[in-house]
Design a protein around this motif. Structure first.
Motif, PDB file in Angstrom:
ATOM      1  N   THR A  51       0.833  -1.210   0.000  1.00  0.00           N
ATOM      2  CA  THR A  51       0.000   0.000   0.000  1.00  0.00           C
ATOM      3  C   THR A  51       0.868   1.260   0.000  1.00  0.00           C
ATOM      4  N   ALA A  52       1.918   1.245   0.812  1.00  0.00           N
ATOM      5  CA  ALA A  52       2.845   2.391   0.829  1.00  0.00           C
ATOM      6  C   ALA A  52       3.438   2.594  -0.561  1.00  0.00           C
ATOM      7  N   THR A  53       3.810   1.480  -1.209  1.00  0.00           N
ATOM      8  CA  THR A  53       4.417   1.571  -2.538  1.00  0.00           C
ATOM      9  C   THR A  53       3.431   2.113  -3.568  1.00  0.00           C
ATOM     10  N   SER A  54       2.195   1.611  -3.543  1.00  0.00           N
ATOM     11  CA  SER A  54       1.184   2.097  -4.491  1.00  0.00           C
ATOM     12  C   SER A  54       0.873   3.577  -4.266  1.00  0.00           C
ATOM     13  N   LEU A  55       0.826   3.986  -2.990  1.00  0.00           N
ATOM     14  CA  LEU A  55       0.586   5.396  -2.671  1.00  0.00           C
ATOM     15  C   LEU A  55       1.694   6.275  -3.253  1.00  0.00           C
ATOM     16  N   VAL A  56       2.935   5.868  -3.022  1.00  0.00           N
ATOM     17  CA  VAL A  56       4.048   6.666  -3.534  1.00  0.00           C
ATOM     18  C   VAL A  56       4.028   6.677  -5.064  1.00  0.00           C
ATOM     19  N   ALA A  57       3.701   5.521  -5.666  1.00  0.00           N
ATOM     20  CA  ALA A  57       3.622   5.456  -7.129  1.00  0.00           C
ATOM     21  C   ALA A  57       2.552   6.413  -7.650  1.00  0.00           C
ATOM     22  N   ALA A  58       1.420   6.494  -6.948  1.00  0.00           N
ATOM     23  CA  ALA A  58       0.352   7.414  -7.366  1.00  0.00           C
ATOM     24  C   ALA A  58       0.808   8.865  -7.223  1.00  0.00           C
ATOM     25  N   VAL A  59       1.593   9.149  -6.175  1.00  0.00           N
ATOM     26  CA  VAL A  59       2.143  10.499  -6.008  1.00  0.00           C
ATOM     27  C   VAL A  59       3.095  10.816  -7.161  1.00  0.00           C
ATOM     28  N   ILE A  60       3.925   9.840  -7.533  1.00  0.00           N
ATOM     29  CA  ILE A  60       4.863  10.023  -8.654  1.00  0.00           C
ATOM     30  C   ILE A  60       4.082  10.386  -9.924  1.00  0.00           C
ATOM     31  N   ALA A  61       3.019   9.602 -10.196  1.00  0.00           N
ATOM     32  CA  ALA A  61       2.214   9.854 -11.389  1.00  0.00           C
ATOM     33  C   ALA A  61       1.609  11.259 -11.345  1.00  0.00           C
ATOM     34  N   LYS A  62       1.148  11.656 -10.169  1.00  0.00           N
ATOM     35  CA  LYS A  62       0.523  12.980 -10.040  1.00  0.00           C
ATOM     36  C   LYS A  62       1.551  14.099 -10.257  1.00  0.00           C
ATOM     37  N   LEU A  63       2.735  13.927  -9.701  1.00  0.00           N
ATOM     38  CA  LEU A  63       3.771  14.959  -9.841  1.00  0.00           C
ATOM     39  C   LEU A  63       4.176  15.145 -11.302  1.00  0.00           C
TER      40      LEU A  63
END
Lengths: 118, 242
Positions: A51-63
């Motif tokens: 979950t932490a990894t998916s959250l960070v990945a979603a942040v990466i995509a957003k940035l």
């Protein structure tokens, strides 16, 4: 109650303290409490890590896709292409981050120059 | 392989993260943040205070956005809090890696302030090779030093980069997601992390269209659950048909 609604010298500190510090650190504190109960090798820890990894990945995509501020000056397709090129270079050089970041940045800057070339 | 090192050696070994490529990349992003702060009209003190207290770049940008949109304190609190939820599972995943039975919870609560992507990835990656009793020291060195150094970088670069062109700030901001992507990918210890990353990268933009207020949270929970399920199913299959 806005940032500019008081002239008191301490108001920015209170505003940033509540809306900045508490708003972010409360999650870190909850994380310590939750993490204290997790056992290594458990399914729950596997889920938390994923979950932490998916959250960070979603942040990466957003940035990259919906950046705030100066990065939005660059064309969105150029940004995606530059990340993809950088990631490919990273993979091909045995996961060397310096190469991946360098290629991504180079593609972004050269591409931007080419797009704006009249 | 386990090596024998003291707590202070572990602390300084962690501190090295400041001068690794990821660390310097973060400093670049912080210089970009200082330039952005000048651009929108924040003082040096405010810029340093925000970075030191929040210590998560996306949340810092959201705080600034909310402030200049004239949002009231509760609304800003909510917006920043929503942007920072990822810190909870990140911290929860780190704690079992670094603590030992003697680690007091108050120490973990204090050190948790330093949980942010660079020190987190670095510590998740490196502490595996260290004996358990020095791992907290390693994280304190990595997290504390990268925090102190880069908060200082913002304070120092504030005036100097006031004339930084918009494109340069944009390029510095671009490096943040790029190195997040690569460090996270490289630190994966098993393929469940690859699955979680790919699903998160896809679901993030999808949920941004459907439910933008809580897109990151949704992408994390749905992506994390889905990738755990896939991983467990594959592993079970392997076990049954060796």
């Amino acid at each position: 109650m806005t940032y500019f609604s008081s002239d008191a010298w301490y108001w920015p500190i209170i505003y940033i303290g509540i809306a900045g510090w508490i708003a972010t650190d409360m999650w870190r504190w909850f994380g310590v409490i939750a993490g204290n109960r997790l056992k290594e090798g458990s399914l729950a820890l596997l889920w938390v890590r994923a979950t932490a990894t998916s959250l960070v990945a979603a942040v990466i995509a957003k940035l990259i896709l919906q950046p705030t501020g100066a990065l939005s000056e660059f064309n969105i397709y150029l940004r995606i292409f530059a990340v993809a090129a950088g990631f490919a270079a990273f993979q091909m050089t045995g996961k060397r981050i310096v190469v991946g970041c360098g290629v991504a940045l180079l593609v972004l800057l050269v591409g931007n120059w080419a797009l704006n070339f009249q | 392989m386990q090596i024998n090192i003291s707590k202070s050696q572990a602390f300084w070994q962690g501190a090295k993260v400041v001068f690794t490529l990821q660390g310097l990349m973060l400093s670049g992003a912080m210089i970009g943040f200082a330039g952005f702060a000048v651009e929108v009209g924040l003082s040096r003190f405010e810029a340093v205070l925000m970075a030191g207290m929040i210590w998560a770049l996306p949340s810092q940008l959201i705080l600034i956005g909310s402030i200049f949109a004239g949002a009231a304190l509760p609304a800003t609190f909510l917006a920043v809090a929503l942007s920072a939820i990822r810190l909870m599972p990140m911290t929860a995943a780190l704690v079992p890696e670094i603590k030992n039975p003697k680690t007091p919870t108050w120490l973990l609560l204090i050190l948790s302030h330093f949980v942010a992507i660079t020190a987190w990835v670095y510590s998740m990656d490196k502490t595996r090779e260290l004996p358990r009793d020095v791992r907290v020291s390693f994280f304190a060195g990595a997290g504390g030093c990268i925090w102190a150094f880069n908060t200082a970088v913002i304070g120092i670069s504030y005036g100097i980069v006031s004339d930084l062109p918009l494109m340069a700030i944009g390029a510095l901001f671009f490096l943040t997601p790029v190195y997040f992507l690569m460090t996270l990918w490289r630190s994966a210890r098993d393929y469940s992390i690859y699955i979680a990353m790919v699903i998160g990268l896809i679901l993030g933009p999808v949920f941004a269209q459907i439910w933008p207020e809580i897109d990151i949270l949704l992408a994390g929970v749905v992506g994390g659950s889905l990738s755990t399920l896939i991983y467990v199913l594959i592993e079970r299959n392997k076990g049954e048909n060796p």
